[in-house]
Design an enzyme around this catalytic site. Structure first.
Site, PDB file in Angstrom:
ATOM      1  N   ARG A 160       0.817  -1.220   0.000  1.00 31.99           N
ATOM      2  CA  ARG A 160       0.000   0.000   0.000  1.00 31.99           C
ATOM      3  C   ARG A 160       0.851   1.270   0.000  1.00 31.99           C
ATOM      4  O   ARG A 160       0.488   2.262   0.640  1.00 31.99           O
ATOM      5  CB  ARG A 160      -0.941   0.036   1.215  1.00 31.99           C
ATOM      6  CG  ARG A 160      -1.905  -1.112   1.256  1.00 31.99           C
ATOM      7  CD  ARG A 160      -3.273  -0.650   0.804  1.00 31.99           C
ATOM      8  NE  ARG A 160      -4.224  -1.736   0.948  1.00 31.99           N
ATOM      9  CZ  ARG A 160      -5.356  -1.634   1.618  1.00 31.99           C
ATOM     10  NH1 ARG A 160      -5.679  -0.512   2.220  1.00 31.99           N
ATOM     11  NH2 ARG A 160      -6.174  -2.652   1.663  1.00 31.99           N
ATOM     12  N   ARG A 176      -3.336   6.647   1.439  1.00 29.95           N
ATOM     13  CA  ARG A 176      -3.821   7.840   2.134  1.00 29.95           C
ATOM     14  C   ARG A 176      -2.843   8.516   3.077  1.00 29.95           C
ATOM     15  O   ARG A 176      -3.095   9.622   3.537  1.00 29.95           O
ATOM     16  CB  ARG A 176      -5.113   7.497   2.890  1.00 29.95           C
ATOM     17  CG  ARG A 176      -6.299   7.334   1.974  1.00 29.95           C
ATOM     18  CD  ARG A 176      -7.438   6.663   2.686  1.00 29.95           C
ATOM     19  NE  ARG A 176      -7.042   5.312   3.053  1.00 29.95           N
ATOM     20  CZ  ARG A 176      -7.854   4.414   3.602  1.00 29.95           C
ATOM     21  NH1 ARG A 176      -9.099   4.750   3.885  1.00 29.95           N
ATOM     22  NH2 ARG A 176      -7.432   3.211   3.886  1.00 29.95           N
ATOM     23  N   ARG A 216      -7.027  11.650  -5.373  1.00 32.52           N
ATOM     24  CA  ARG A 216      -8.278  10.956  -5.086  1.00 32.52           C
ATOM     25  C   ARG A 216      -9.440  11.955  -5.065  1.00 32.52           C
ATOM     26  O   ARG A 216     -10.537  11.657  -5.546  1.00 32.52           O
ATOM     27  CB  ARG A 216      -8.142  10.274  -3.734  1.00 32.52           C
ATOM     28  CG  ARG A 216      -9.289   9.402  -3.322  1.00 32.52           C
ATOM     29  CD  ARG A 216      -8.901   8.775  -1.996  1.00 32.52           C
ATOM     30  NE  ARG A 216      -9.915   7.905  -1.483  1.00 32.52           N
ATOM     31  CZ  ARG A 216     -10.988   8.316  -0.832  1.00 32.52           C
ATOM     32  NH1 ARG A 216     -11.198   9.602  -0.668  1.00 32.52           N
ATOM     33  NH2 ARG A 216     -11.859   7.432  -0.376  1.00 32.52           N
ATOM     34  N   ASP A 222      -6.956  -2.649  -6.817  1.00 31.48           N
ATOM     35  CA  ASP A 222      -7.432  -3.282  -5.595  1.00 31.48           C
ATOM     36  C   ASP A 222      -7.685  -4.755  -5.882  1.00 31.48           C
ATOM     37  O   ASP A 222      -7.906  -5.130  -7.028  1.00 31.48           O
ATOM     38  CB  ASP A 222      -8.714  -2.619  -5.087  1.00 31.48           C
ATOM     39  CG  ASP A 222      -8.951  -2.982  -3.630  1.00 31.48           C
ATOM     40  OD1 ASP A 222      -8.327  -2.358  -2.755  1.00 31.48           O
ATOM     41  OD2 ASP A 222      -9.710  -3.930  -3.371  1.00 31.48           O
ATOM     42  N   TYR A 262     -14.705 -11.848   0.682  1.00 26.44           N
ATOM     43  CA  TYR A 262     -15.454 -10.626   0.358  1.00 26.44           C
ATOM     44  C   TYR A 262     -16.703 -10.943  -0.459  1.00 26.44           C
ATOM     45  O   TYR A 262     -17.746 -10.307  -0.295  1.00 26.44           O
ATOM     46  CB  TYR A 262     -14.555  -9.635  -0.389  1.00 26.44           C
ATOM     47  CG  TYR A 262     -13.519  -9.016   0.513  1.00 26.44           C
ATOM     48  CD1 TYR A 262     -13.850  -7.950   1.346  1.00 26.44           C
ATOM     49  CD2 TYR A 262     -12.219  -9.512   0.568  1.00 26.44           C
ATOM     50  CE1 TYR A 262     -12.909  -7.375   2.197  1.00 26.44           C
ATOM     51  CE2 TYR A 262     -11.270  -8.957   1.415  1.00 26.44           C
ATOM     52  CZ  TYR A 262     -11.622  -7.891   2.231  1.00 26.44           C
ATOM     53  OH  TYR A 262     -10.695  -7.337   3.076  1.00 26.44           O
TER      54      TYR A 262
END
Ligand code: CP3
Length: 361
Positions: free
Chosen positions: A28, A32, A41, A78, A160
């Site tokens: 990652r 962020r 973003r 992702d 998921y």
């Protein structure tokens, strides 16, 4: 594409060849914690708007490389793109994480699942890989660092798909696994074929290594992990091509919480195994010997401590691995969004510095 790789340290380490220093990249690494990521973003409108636009995906992939001398770039995307391409309807609610509008719950849902047509449904990822490769390469065909492609593992994707989002206890997916193992195996078979096709498309588009994120393998009981996660990682390892444009394409398998299964993961046919921070790196290296390279495994929380502590912990890990080929430095899981960006610079510098010192004896 005739290009020269200026820094092949990462690929050499994955293939257990000698390197001048230990290469480092961070799970990652585009995210962020970087203000420039948040700005892009914002312009893209949402995380999915960012990930589905190859220009934006290229821009954010390069952001951490502009700040730090990292030894690899990782495709910005992702793991949930595959279930989205299967038609499950992915969205990210603000502050809540991923949601699927149509989770896979019934026998009919499972029967309907198919391997998506990669070009038609995931063309934006393949385009992003091509565009990132171009952006990493200068006018003289010199490529800065290699590009990593990735996918979720069949089991982690199934978590998921069946839960319909994240989960604290995986009650729905594990209930299906124990109550209807036939349904779970059918999902995992479809996923394994989809993951193989997806990674092969990334490799054909220019990914020079590939990583399988088995984030939730460690949620499974011993015995169950081997049947429902490991077996399908093995299928992916068989299905993914390891040679492209005359170059070897190493494959990395990362099972979070999978330390006790290290030997088994190393035997799936992958070139490297990713480790979380619960494993001692020196013992792990002794356990796998020369069979695979290892990637990891600093606790991402170390990055909140002052620089001197970050440097001490990084040095300890480099020294625990020792002067042997086959180590790629990384965190044991994704970097936290609250990480101070300056601390990452300290980490990268110390890994490069300490590993040169270890090699010098
Ligand atoms: O490493 C990189 O820089 C490449 C990008 C990358 C992302 N997700 C971007 C992302 C990678 C390799 C992933 C993998 C991923 N995604 C995993 C496996 C690795 C892991 O962390 O265990 C998993 C389980 C996911 C699923 C996922 N994606 C969740 C649960 C979330 C929401 C939680 C969160 O961290 O916000 C995402 C969103 C996501 N994927 C973000 C990023 C940068 C944050 C979204 C945002 O910008 O708002």
């Amino acid at each position: 594409m005739a290009s020269t790789l200026l820094n092949d340290t990462f690929l050499r380490a994955l293939l257990r060849q000698p390197t001048d220093y230990t290469p480092i990249w961070l799970m990652r690494q585009a995210g962020r914690y970087l203000p420039e990521y948040n700005a892009t973003r914002e312009r893209a409108g949402s995380f999915l708007g960012l990930a589905k636009n190859p220009d934006y995906a290229t821009e954010v992939t390069l952001q951490p490389l502009a700040r730090y001398p990292l030894d690899a770039a990782i495709l910005f995307s992702d793991i949930l793109t595959i279930p989205d391409a299967m038609g499950l309807g992915l969205s990210f609610e603000a502050g809540e994480g991923p949601r699927f509008a149509r989770p896979v719950r019934s026998e009919a849902d499972v029967a309907r699942l198919e391997v998506p047509d990669i070009e038609a449904t995931l063309g934006y990822v393949v385009d992003a890989v091509r565009e990132i490769r171009r952006a990493l390469t200068d006018g003289q065909g010199r490529q800065r660092v290699p590009l990593i492609g990735f996918s979720g593992s069949p089991w982690t994707l199934a978590c998921y798909m069946v839960e319909g989002g994240g989960s604290a206890d995986f009650r729905t997916v594990k209930t299906m696994l124990y109550a209807r193992p036939d349904l779970m195996h059918r999902i995992l078979e479809v996923n394994a074929r989809a993951v193989s096709a997806y990674l092969n498309a990334q490799i054909e588009a220019g990914a020079q290594a590939a990583m399988i994120f088995d984030t939730w393998g460690g949620a499974l009981a011993d015995g169950v992990f081997q049947q429902f996660s490991l077996r399908y990682i093995e299928a992916v390892a068989r299905g993914v091509k390891r040679e492209h444009d005359g170059a070897r394409i190493p494959l990395i398998a990362f099972t979070k919480g999978g330390g006790q299964w290290l030997e088994a993961i190393a035997a799936t046919g992958v070139e490297a195994v990713g480790l979380d921070w619960t494993v001692d790196l020196g013992h792990a290296r002794e356990r796998v010997g020369s069979r695979v390279a290892l990637q990891g495994n600093l606790d991402p929380t170390v990055l909140f401590a002052p620089p001197a502590a970050i440097r001490r912990e990084a040095r300890t890990l480099v020294e625990r691995f020792g002067n042997h080929p086959g180590h790629v430095f990384n965190l044991g899981h994704g970097i936290s969004q609250f990480t101070p960006p300056d601390h990452v610079a300290e980490l990268v510098d110390e890994v490069h510095r300490a590993s040169r010192a270890v090699r010098a004896g």
